[in-house]
Design an enzyme around this catalytic site. Structure first.
Site, PDB file in Angstrom:
ATOM      1  N   TYR A 290      -7.922 -29.914 -25.288  1.00 43.46           N
ATOM      2  CA  TYR A 290      -8.430 -29.100 -26.312  1.00 43.46           C
ATOM      3  C   TYR A 290      -9.834 -28.507 -25.597  1.00 43.46           C
ATOM      4  O   TYR A 290     -10.911 -28.439 -26.060  1.00 43.46           O
ATOM      5  CB  TYR A 290      -8.749 -29.688 -27.521  1.00 43.46           C
ATOM      6  CG  TYR A 290      -7.705 -29.992 -28.259  1.00 43.46           C
ATOM      7  CD1 TYR A 290      -6.675 -29.009 -28.510  1.00 43.46           C
ATOM      8  CD2 TYR A 290      -7.174 -31.235 -28.416  1.00 43.46           C
ATOM      9  CE1 TYR A 290      -5.347 -29.344 -29.067  1.00 43.46           C
ATOM     10  CE2 TYR A 290      -5.779 -31.619 -29.064  1.00 43.46           C
ATOM     11  CZ  TYR A 290      -5.080 -30.526 -29.443  1.00 43.46           C
ATOM     12  OH  TYR A 290      -4.002 -31.016 -29.823  1.00 43.46           O
TER      13      TYR A 290
ATOM     14  N   ARG B  79       0.872 -30.136 -37.215  1.00 47.04           N
ATOM     15  CA  ARG B  79       0.577 -30.524 -36.033  1.00 47.04           C
ATOM     16  C   ARG B  79       0.358 -32.136 -35.866  1.00 47.04           C
ATOM     17  O   ARG B  79      -0.698 -32.421 -36.274  1.00 47.04           O
ATOM     18  CB  ARG B  79      -0.551 -29.818 -35.350  1.00 47.04           C
ATOM     19  CG  ARG B  79      -1.049 -30.211 -33.800  1.00 47.04           C
ATOM     20  CD  ARG B  79      -0.020 -29.840 -32.982  1.00 47.04           C
ATOM     21  NE  ARG B  79      -0.424 -30.164 -31.427  1.00 47.04           N
ATOM     22  CZ  ARG B  79      -0.348 -31.263 -30.627  1.00 47.04           C
ATOM     23  NH1 ARG B  79       0.782 -32.011 -31.222  1.00 47.04           N
ATOM     24  NH2 ARG B  79      -0.772 -31.270 -29.543  1.00 47.04           N
TER      25      ARG B  79
ATOM     26  N   CYS C  31      -4.472 -24.335 -35.151  1.00 45.89           N
ATOM     27  CA  CYS C  31      -4.379 -25.111 -33.951  1.00 45.89           C
ATOM     28  C   CYS C  31      -4.810 -24.495 -32.785  1.00 45.89           C
ATOM     29  O   CYS C  31      -4.919 -23.184 -32.653  1.00 45.89           O
ATOM     30  CB  CYS C  31      -2.969 -25.583 -33.678  1.00 45.89           C
ATOM     31  SG  CYS C  31      -2.511 -26.512 -31.982  1.00 45.89           S
TER      32      CYS C  31
END
Length: 572
Positions: free
Chosen positions: A413, A229, A277
């Site tokens: 996030y 990622r 993730c």
């Protein structure tokens, strides 16, 4: 005859696998394209990791296959001789020399299937049909066998080495790409090469996950198959000139440490930890309603053994008291950047300095130098915390009263109510994700797989994990859409204590084929396999994605479902 020869060579090792296989139903799976051969999947593995051992009960095997095995008869005395195996792939004078580009072109049967091992180039085209592991070997076509053999340890014998060398067609000399050869107009031109088995979700920046067939095949994910990622181009870092700057709200002049300082002035600490993730399994959320974020199936999680210096020790050595009450956050900044900003994030001060928090500044991954895609030369490994805070290519650490102002900490996030969308979202209203919720997935069988018409059991396996160090205490599986449940057998990470269980748990189960499922219009029965996990705080997974949908597609941890089919009449 071939089967008996292989049995004798492998001896007790295959014998144990065979005895175990009898409990897994020899007719459970039939390999596609096996031309009458029934491939028995023996789920062995006596060391905690799930190993795969295959045997071919062949009728009318092609002559060329038999001849190849006959040629390897002399390897029997070297079956378990590591020294003999180490000779495989050595440079051989007099053979043609090929480049990596040459090998990559040979990735189909039309162009011939080539693989490499160390300095050897091998043509496996005619071997694929007899490969005991079925067509998994095709995942390595045009690339290296090494990450696969790291996973499937039964290949590491003199017998296998002799078979491989019979397929030798040349040598390969891998040359590192000169930095000056990169396209100056492409910020991604210096990105490292990746293994072709990875499923690429985005090329620039590079994001990729391992295919389901290779996900959770071993307790530690091979470095080449660890999910990637990246938010920005991978920086080129000279380890000789690398410097890590450490500061606080009270220290105006940063203290600087070199890579050598981190390796020699602090105790080397190992931590097994999974990194996931926040967007793992996002693809399942998009089926409900579109979200903004990169595509991920369930492969944006991997597990590794990291080694480096404790963050707590490093802070103390430069004069930052781990017991201080002056700070609430620790900021990390990476060397990866665009034209405006570097990637950055922060974690709570209490996690950063906790003696049992196990936060390290890692320079090794699975016993090897940290790969470029995973943060060379230094990565912050924050066990139990979302991958976004495990900052790679670490360049700055700052202890502060305030949370990091970085874009990826403040405006990404974060989770929201399902009724919040982009027209009414306020990122300041939600805290940044740190610990992740309990998660699990079925890695085998895969979606759409057909089991044998006369199979009585369905072998299943997969992984489970929870954030915050909460270990997995139970995994429940179902073969009938959740009407009935069975407890799976767990293989947890070794030597990890309560509330410090950072590694994932592998699981497996054999479920009876449901007897009450009707036949569809195609003459097949459809079985919905489900898994859900329970962690040490007795948190469990929601049954569907609808109640946890959010505009960024993060925190997707509903029950994982896989549909498999069983033909009624034996036609597959």
């Amino acid at each position: 005859r071939v089967l008996v020869q292989m049995w004798r060579r492998a001896g007790a090792r295959l014998g144990a696998a065979f005895r175990r296989a009898r409990n897994y139903s020899s007719e459970a799976f039939r390999a596609p394209g096996s031309s009458g051969r029934k491939v028995m999947l023996a789920l062995g593995g006596g060391t905690g990791a799930i190993g795969l051992s295959y045997m071919i009960a062949a009728i009318g095997a092609p002559n060329k296959d038999s001849e190849l095995l006959k040629k390897s008869n002399g390897a029997s005395e070297h079956d378990d001789d590591p020294e003999a195996f180490e000779k495989a792939g050595a440079w051989k004078d007099g053979l043609p020399e090929y480049t990596e580009e040459d090998v990559r072109k040979h990735n189909s049967k039309q162009n011939r299937l080539w693989v490499t091992y160390k300095n050897g180039v091998y043509d496996i085209t005619d071997f694929v049909a007899m490969h005991p592991g079925g067509d998994k070997i095709l995942l390595a076509s045009g690339a290296s066998l090494e990450p696969f053999w790291s996973m499937y340890q039964q290949h590491r014998t003199g017998f296998v080495a002799n078979i491989l060398e019979e397929l030798r067609v040349g040598n390969i000399k891998i040359q590192p790409k000169p930095a000056g050869a990169a396209d100056a107009n492409d910020p991604y031109a210096n990105d490292p090469q990746r293994h072709p088995a990875l499923i690429v979700r985005s090329a620039k920046p590079f994001n990729a996950e391992a295919p389901p067939a290779l996900q959770a095949e071993s307790q530690l994910t091979p470095n080449e198959l660890f999910y990637v990622r990246n938010h920005l181009p991978v920086p080129l870092v000279d380890p000789q000139s690398y410097v890590l700057s450490i500061s606080t709200d009270k220290i105006s002049q940063p203290i600087k440490l070199t890579l050598e300082d981190l390796k020699t002035k602090f105790p080397r600490v190992e931590v097994e930890a999974a990194i996931q993730c926040a967007g793992n399994r996002r693809n399942e959320m998009t089926k409900i309603k579109a979200v903004k974020g990169g595509a991920w199936d369930f492969g944006a999680i991997s597990n590794a053994k990291w080694a480096g210096a404790r963050l707590r020790d490093v802070l103390a050595a430069v004069g930052v008291d781990p017991n201080s009450v002056d700070f609430e956050h620790v900021h990390f900044e990476g060397l990866d950047r665009d034209f405006e900003k570097h990637y950055g994030a922060s974690i709570p001060w209490t996690k950063a300095v906790a003696a049992d928090g196990d936060v390290i500044l890692a320079y090794e991954m699975n016993g090897q130098t940290l790969p470029r895609d995973h943060g060379f030369p230094i990565r912050a490994v924050v066990p139990g915390i979302v991958g976004a805070r495990n900052v790679k290519w670490l360049s700055k650490i700052h202890a502060s009263k305030d949370e990091s102002p970085n874009h990826w900490q403040q405006l990404d996030y974060k989770g929201f109510c399902p009724s919040i969308d982009w027209h009414n979202v306020d990122f300041k209203s939600s805290p940044a994700i740190q610990e992740l919720p309990v998660q699990s997935a079925i890695t085998q069988p895969v979606e759409g797989y057909e089991i044998a018409p006369d199979a009585t059991e369905i072998p299943m396996k997969g992984f489970a994990w929870s954030g915050g160090g909460r270990g997995i205490v139970r995994v429940d599986v179902s073969a009938d859409g959740g009407a009935n449940w069975t407890t799976a057998e767990l293989s947890p990470p070794e030597n990890q204590k309560w509330n410090r269980v950072w590694g994932w748990t592998l699981w497996k189960a054999d479920l009876p084929v449901p007897q009450t499922v009707p036949v569809d219009e195609q003459g097949r029965r459809k079985y919905q396999l489900i898994v859900k996990a329970v962690d040490s705080s007795y948190n469990t997974q929601p049954d569907t994605m609808e109640p946890i949908w959010n505009l960024r597609g993060v925190l997707a941890n509903a029950w994982h479902r896989v549909n498999v089919y069983q033909p009624k009449d034996g036609t597959q």
